[in-house]
Enzyme design. Structure first.
Site, PDB file in Angstrom:
ATOM      1  CG  ASP A  34      -2.099   0.854   1.097  1.00 11.51           C
ATOM      2  OD1 ASP A  34      -2.359   1.349  -0.025  1.00 11.51           O
ATOM      3  OD2 ASP A  34      -2.788   1.080   2.100  1.00 11.51           O
ATOM      4  CG  ASN A  82      -7.341  -2.516  -6.258  1.00 10.03           C
ATOM      5  OD1 ASN A  82      -6.396  -3.284  -6.053  1.00 10.03           O
ATOM      6  ND2 ASN A  82      -7.669  -1.580  -5.364  1.00 10.03           N
TER       7      ASN A  82
HETATM    8  C1  FPP Z   1      -1.708   0.025  -3.558  1.00 10.46           C
HETATM    9  O1  FPP Z   1      -1.264   1.363  -3.502  1.00 10.46           O
HETATM   10  C2  FPP Z   1      -1.093  -0.674  -4.697  1.00 10.46           C
HETATM   11  C3  FPP Z   1      -1.761  -1.271  -5.735  1.00 10.46           C
HETATM   12  C4  FPP Z   1      -3.226  -1.300  -5.840  1.00 10.46           C
HETATM   13  C5  FPP Z   1      -1.046  -1.906  -6.866  1.00 10.46           C
HETATM   14  C6  FPP Z   1       0.126  -2.743  -6.469  1.00 10.46           C
HETATM   15  C7  FPP Z   1       0.758  -3.270  -7.673  1.00 10.46           C
HETATM   16  C8  FPP Z   1       2.101  -3.313  -7.888  1.00 10.46           C
HETATM   17  C9  FPP Z   1       3.102  -2.850  -6.915  1.00 10.46           C
HETATM   18  C10 FPP Z   1       2.587  -3.890  -9.152  1.00 10.46           C
HETATM   19  C11 FPP Z   1       2.845  -5.365  -9.008  1.00 10.46           C
HETATM   20  C12 FPP Z   1       3.263  -5.917 -10.308  1.00 10.46           C
HETATM   21  C13 FPP Z   1       3.330  -7.227 -10.640  1.00 10.46           C
HETATM   22  C14 FPP Z   1       3.649  -7.661 -12.000  1.00 10.46           C
HETATM   23  C15 FPP Z   1       3.046  -8.285  -9.685  1.00 10.46           C
HETATM   24  P1  FPP Z   1      -2.354   2.517  -3.629  1.00 10.46           P
HETATM   25  O2  FPP Z   1      -2.516   2.858  -5.067  1.00 10.46           O
HETATM   26  O3  FPP Z   1      -3.608   2.083  -2.947  1.00 10.46           O
HETATM   27  O4  FPP Z   1      -1.670   3.693  -2.853  1.00 10.46           O
HETATM   28  P2  FPP Z   1      -2.417   4.836  -2.025  1.00 10.46           P
HETATM   29  O5  FPP Z   1      -3.114   4.126  -0.889  1.00 10.46           O
HETATM   30  O6  FPP Z   1      -1.274   5.695  -1.555  1.00 10.46           O
HETATM   31  O7  FPP Z   1      -3.343   5.534  -2.955  1.00 10.46           O
END
Ligand code: FPP
Length: 258
Positions: A34, A82
């Protein structure tokens, strides 16, 4: 650093830090990655740049887990919730998964990683589904770390799916409802065959499970860190593992030393 040098550095094994007891490492680590969006916002960048950087943090975490002797890493990459994000962000993430998988499969296979994608995969873009099928088959017999990427994954949906499978088997007369126990139920989950995670790390300070591995995390230790996922590095993983090694795990019983 040039790409060739960076690749060379990346292929170097990381020794286990002396502070860690190799006999008391988690066998299975789960991570809620996160804070990508906040990481980007703090730098005045579009949210998606945080996801791009998040991939690098995930690659490092996988490599460290593999080098340090952790048997399985399960990461929450995309939840069933998501899809509610903007079309632009969802599209970026799907393309990112495809690109990363296509780019990394060679190295993953070479390093004996067994990769699986857990979740409702049929709703993913066709190209991604095909890459997932190829990567899964190609690494199926690998003997190294189990790398599980939860994609279009939801814990409740996983439980409902398991219940439905068991009910269908019972309705066909193949299964006595009285024979349904915890082992039988766990065998219908996406994680069938995998030991439950011993440790869950959640970054960015949020103290929620967010529908992640609801069954499997029943006895996991939780480590919440304020570090944003793209900043999650060797020091952050070491802190989490030291925190884990300081815990007394009782699994509902009584600590024998108290
Ligand atoms: C949460 O941060 C993160 C995600 C929803 C995406 C995570 C995906 C990756 C790190 C890529 C993985 C890639 C592979 C190929 C496995 P957020 O967007 O919710 O952050 P925020 O809470 O600060 O808005």
């Amino acid at each position: 650093m040039s790409r060739a040098l960076a690749n060379k550095a990346a292929s170097k094994r990381h020794p286990l830090p002396a502070e860690l007891d190799p006999a008391r490492l988690p066998s299975h680590l789960a991570v809620i990655m996160d804070g990508n969006g906040r990481w980007a916002r703090q730098r005045g960048l579009p949210r998606v740049m945080g996801h791009r950087e998040g991939v690098e943090a995930l690659k490092l975490t996988l490599r460290l887990c593999s080098d340090w002797g952790i048997s399985a890493l399960t990461a929450y990459a995309f939840s069933t919730e998501n899809w509610n994000r903007s079309g632009e962000e969802v599209g970026f993430l799907m393309t990112l998964f495809e690109r990363v998988l296509a780019r990394e499969i060679e190295a993953l296979d070479r390093e004996q990683v067994r990769i699986r994608f857990l979740g409702d995969l049929v709703s993913l873009p066709q190209g991604l589904q095909e890459l997932i099928a190829t990567a899964t088959a190609r690494t199926e017999a690998n003997t190294g770390i189990h790398f599980n990427v939860c994609t279009n994954y939801g814990g409740r949906a996983e439980l409902v799916r398991a219940a439905r499978h068991l009910a269908a088997r019972a309705a066909r007369g193949e299964l006595d409802p009285e024979a349904i126990d915890e082992v039988c139920f766990a065998g219908e989950l996406h994680t069938a065959g995998e030991r439950d995670p011993d440790l869950l790390i959640r970054t960015s300070g949020e103290q929620r499970l967010s529908n992640f591995l609801l069954w499997q995390l029943a006895y996991a230790e939780l480590h919440i860190t304020d570090v944003l996922w793209p900043d999650f590095n060797q020091q952050a993983l070491l802190s989490a593992l030291l925190d884990f090694q300081g815990r007394k795990r009782r699994f509902g019983g009584v600590d024998s030393t108290s």
